[in-house]
Design an enzyme around this catalytic site. Structure first.
Site, PDB file in Angstrom:
ATOM      1  N   GLY A 128      32.003  37.949  40.725  1.00 14.54           N
ATOM      2  CA  GLY A 128      33.432  38.331  40.943  1.00 14.54           C
ATOM      3  C   GLY A 128      33.861  39.462  40.411  1.00 14.54           C
ATOM      4  N   ASP A 130      29.437  33.449  47.701  1.00 13.74           N
ATOM      5  CA  ASP A 130      30.316  32.410  47.003  1.00 13.74           C
ATOM      6  C   ASP A 130      29.603  31.712  45.953  1.00 13.74           C
ATOM      7  OD1 ASP A 130      31.778  30.401  46.564  1.00 13.74           O
ATOM      8  OD2 ASP A 130      32.469  29.796  48.660  1.00 13.74           O
ATOM      9  N   TYR A 175      42.723  24.024  36.618  1.00  8.15           N
ATOM     10  CA  TYR A 175      41.963  25.038  35.927  1.00  8.15           C
ATOM     11  C   TYR A 175      41.792  24.938  34.593  1.00  8.15           C
ATOM     12  CZ  TYR A 175      42.103  29.942  34.315  1.00  8.15           C
ATOM     13  OH  TYR A 175      41.776  31.105  33.855  1.00  8.15           O
ATOM     14  N   LYS A 225      38.011  24.892  32.577  1.00  7.51           N
ATOM     15  CA  LYS A 225      37.749  26.096  31.544  1.00  7.51           C
ATOM     16  C   LYS A 225      37.456  25.146  30.290  1.00  7.51           C
ATOM     17  CE  LYS A 225      38.474  29.771  33.846  1.00  7.51           C
ATOM     18  NZ  LYS A 225      37.143  30.690  34.137  1.00  7.51           N
TER      19      LYS A 225
HETATM   20  P1  NAD Z   1      40.952  37.995  39.399  1.00  7.07           P
HETATM   21  O1  NAD Z   1      41.538  36.961  40.324  1.00  7.07           O
HETATM   22  O2  NAD Z   1      41.510  39.141  39.371  1.00  7.07           O
HETATM   23  O3  NAD Z   1      39.295  38.184  39.770  1.00  7.07           O
HETATM   24  C1  NAD Z   1      38.551  36.822  40.038  1.00  7.07           C
HETATM   25  C2  NAD Z   1      37.512  37.422  40.958  1.00  7.07           C
HETATM   26  O4  NAD Z   1      36.615  36.365  41.037  1.00  7.07           O
HETATM   27  C3  NAD Z   1      38.023  37.987  42.286  1.00  7.07           C
HETATM   28  O5  NAD Z   1      37.012  39.360  42.487  1.00  7.07           O
HETATM   29  C4  NAD Z   1      37.504  37.051  43.224  1.00  7.07           C
HETATM   30  O6  NAD Z   1      37.275  37.435  44.409  1.00  7.07           O
HETATM   31  C5  NAD Z   1      36.185  36.378  42.527  1.00  7.07           C
HETATM   32  N1  NAD Z   1      35.930  35.067  43.081  1.00  7.07           N
HETATM   33  C6  NAD Z   1      36.646  34.030  43.202  1.00  7.07           C
HETATM   34  N2  NAD Z   1      36.084  32.886  43.620  1.00  7.07           N
HETATM   35  C7  NAD Z   1      34.895  33.299  43.774  1.00  7.07           C
HETATM   36  C8  NAD Z   1      33.616  32.756  44.217  1.00  7.07           C
HETATM   37  N3  NAD Z   1      33.815  31.410  44.664  1.00  7.07           N
HETATM   38  N4  NAD Z   1      32.386  33.495  44.508  1.00  7.07           N
HETATM   39  C9  NAD Z   1      32.593  34.638  43.996  1.00  7.07           C
HETATM   40  N5  NAD Z   1      33.593  35.338  43.385  1.00  7.07           N
HETATM   41  C10 NAD Z   1      34.679  34.535  43.315  1.00  7.07           C
HETATM   42  O7  NAD Z   1      40.994  37.208  38.287  1.00  7.07           O
HETATM   43  P2  NAD Z   1      40.872  37.776  36.718  1.00  7.07           P
HETATM   44  O8  NAD Z   1      41.895  37.840  35.727  1.00  7.07           O
HETATM   45  O9  NAD Z   1      39.995  39.246  36.749  1.00  7.07           O
HETATM   46  O10 NAD Z   1      39.864  36.502  36.152  1.00  7.07           O
HETATM   47  C11 NAD Z   1      38.329  36.816  35.762  1.00  7.07           C
HETATM   48  C12 NAD Z   1      37.829  35.630  34.913  1.00  7.07           C
HETATM   49  O11 NAD Z   1      38.642  35.691  33.829  1.00  7.07           O
HETATM   50  C13 NAD Z   1      38.140  34.329  35.685  1.00  7.07           C
HETATM   51  O12 NAD Z   1      37.236  33.391  35.376  1.00  7.07           O
HETATM   52  C14 NAD Z   1      39.421  33.668  34.955  1.00  7.07           C
HETATM   53  O13 NAD Z   1      39.814  32.497  35.047  1.00  7.07           O
HETATM   54  C15 NAD Z   1      39.423  34.236  33.728  1.00  7.07           C
HETATM   55  N6  NAD Z   1      40.615  34.374  32.749  1.00  7.07           N
HETATM   56  C16 NAD Z   1      41.665  35.230  33.151  1.00  7.07           C
HETATM   57  C17 NAD Z   1      42.764  35.417  32.486  1.00  7.07           C
HETATM   58  C18 NAD Z   1      43.925  36.250  32.911  1.00  7.07           C
HETATM   59  O14 NAD Z   1      45.173  35.993  32.327  1.00  7.07           O
HETATM   60  N7  NAD Z   1      43.842  37.126  34.010  1.00  7.07           N
HETATM   61  C19 NAD Z   1      42.762  34.662  31.264  1.00  7.07           C
HETATM   62  C20 NAD Z   1      41.660  33.893  30.678  1.00  7.07           C
HETATM   63  C21 NAD Z   1      40.570  33.701  31.672  1.00  7.07           C
END
Ligand code: NAD
Length: 248
Positions: free
Chosen positions: A12, A63, A156, A160
């Site tokens: 991702g 995916d 979610y 996590k």
């Molecule tokens: P984002 O939505 O900007 O990026 C997530 C990425 O994962 C995207 O590129 C999406 O296309 C990809 N993705 C989703 N489903 C997929 C799949 N089935 N196969 C392959 N790729 C897939 O989100 P982000 O904020 O960059 O989040 C990245 C990670 O950090 C996630 O696991 C999220 O849960 C975690 N996270 C985010 C936050 C926040 O506040 N943004 C906080 C804590 C944890």
């Protein structure tokens, strides 16, 4: 920290935190593989940017919740590079809805990507790490898996929390040569939160000691540390990075 010629898969990684992790590894000399699910244009853009730093970077559409996609992705990496040194399980989704509107499908999609997806990629990549007797796996969990929990993200939050447990089991399974750890960010400035109201986001910032959300680069720096040999005695752990959200 030097990752010269280390082969690094970040799931991702076409945008957000994953993109930042991929960029920072590439800047330290790693051969980075971008993985994405849908957005080819976004993935190709970051792949070109990274290729301009050092080694040619490749992107693979897969995916993470689809076993065949995952198998093919790992086989492609092995046939091209012969190894996978570092895996960052970053891909994740959040489907925020009122509790009463939450559907079984929301749960299934969320668990399939955030939990089973991590299991699948770790299983297929871990096989080669075991053979090589070297590897680092870093899972991106969340403080939502610990104590910043909300009924609108009930699925979610459970995914996590499950990921923190999965991290420990993977650490056991892949011992003694592979370190498996997780990071648990609080709020991070990414598109994942772009649909939440400005008022709500402002209130959430007020709860944080540092009064701001993290930049993706700040999460990436912790991930690179855990992937480095400086963190070689850390295993099976989840490290919070949240600006002090639950101190008071
Ligand atoms: P984002 O939505 O900007 O990026 C997530 C990425 O994962 C995207 O590129 C999406 O296309 C990809 N993705 C989703 N489903 C997929 C799949 N089935 N196969 C392959 N790729 C897939 O989100 P982000 O904020 O960059 O989040 C990245 C990670 O950090 C996630 O696991 C999220 O849960 C975690 N996270 C985010 C936050 C926040 O506040 N943004 C906080 C804590 C944890």
């Amino acid at each position: 920290m030097d990752f010269l010629n280390k082969v690094v898969l970040v799931t991702g990684s076409s945008r957000g935190i994953g993109r930042s992790i991929a960029v920072q590894f590439a800047k330290k000399g790693a051969q980075v593989i971008i993985n994405y699910k849908n957005n080819t244009r976004e993935a190709e853009t970051i792949t070109e940017i990274i290729s301009s730093y050092n080694h040619k970077c490749i992107c693979i559409k897969a995916d993470v919740s689809n076993e065949n996609d995952v198998k093919n992705m790992i086989e492609t990496i092995i046939s091209k590079y012969g190894k996978i040194d570092i895996l960052v399980n970053n891909a994740g989704i959040a489907i925020d809805t009122n509790f009463d509107d939450k559907k079984i499908k929301d749960w299934q999609d969320t668990l399939n990507t955030n939990l089973i997806g991590v299991f699948l990629v770790s299983k297929y990549a871990g096989k080669y790490m075991k053979e090589a007797k070297y590897g680092k796996i870093i899972n991106i969990s969340s403080t939502n898996g610990i104590d910043t929990i909300y009924p609108y993200s009930i699925d979610y939050d459970a995914s996590k929390a499950g990921l923190i447990n999965l991290t420990k089991n993977l650490a056991i399974e892949f011992s003694p040569y592979i370190n498996v750890n997780a990071v648990a960010p609080g709020w991070v400035e990414t598109e994942m939160n772009s649909e939440l109201s400005k008022k709500y986001l402002k209130e959430e910032k007020e709860k944080i000691l540092l009064k701001r959300f993290a930049e993706p680069e700040e999460i990436a720096e912790l991930v690179l540390f855990l992937a480095s040999d400086k963190a070689r005695y850390i295993d099976g752990q989840t490290i919070r990075i949240d600006g002090g959200i639950k101190i008071q």
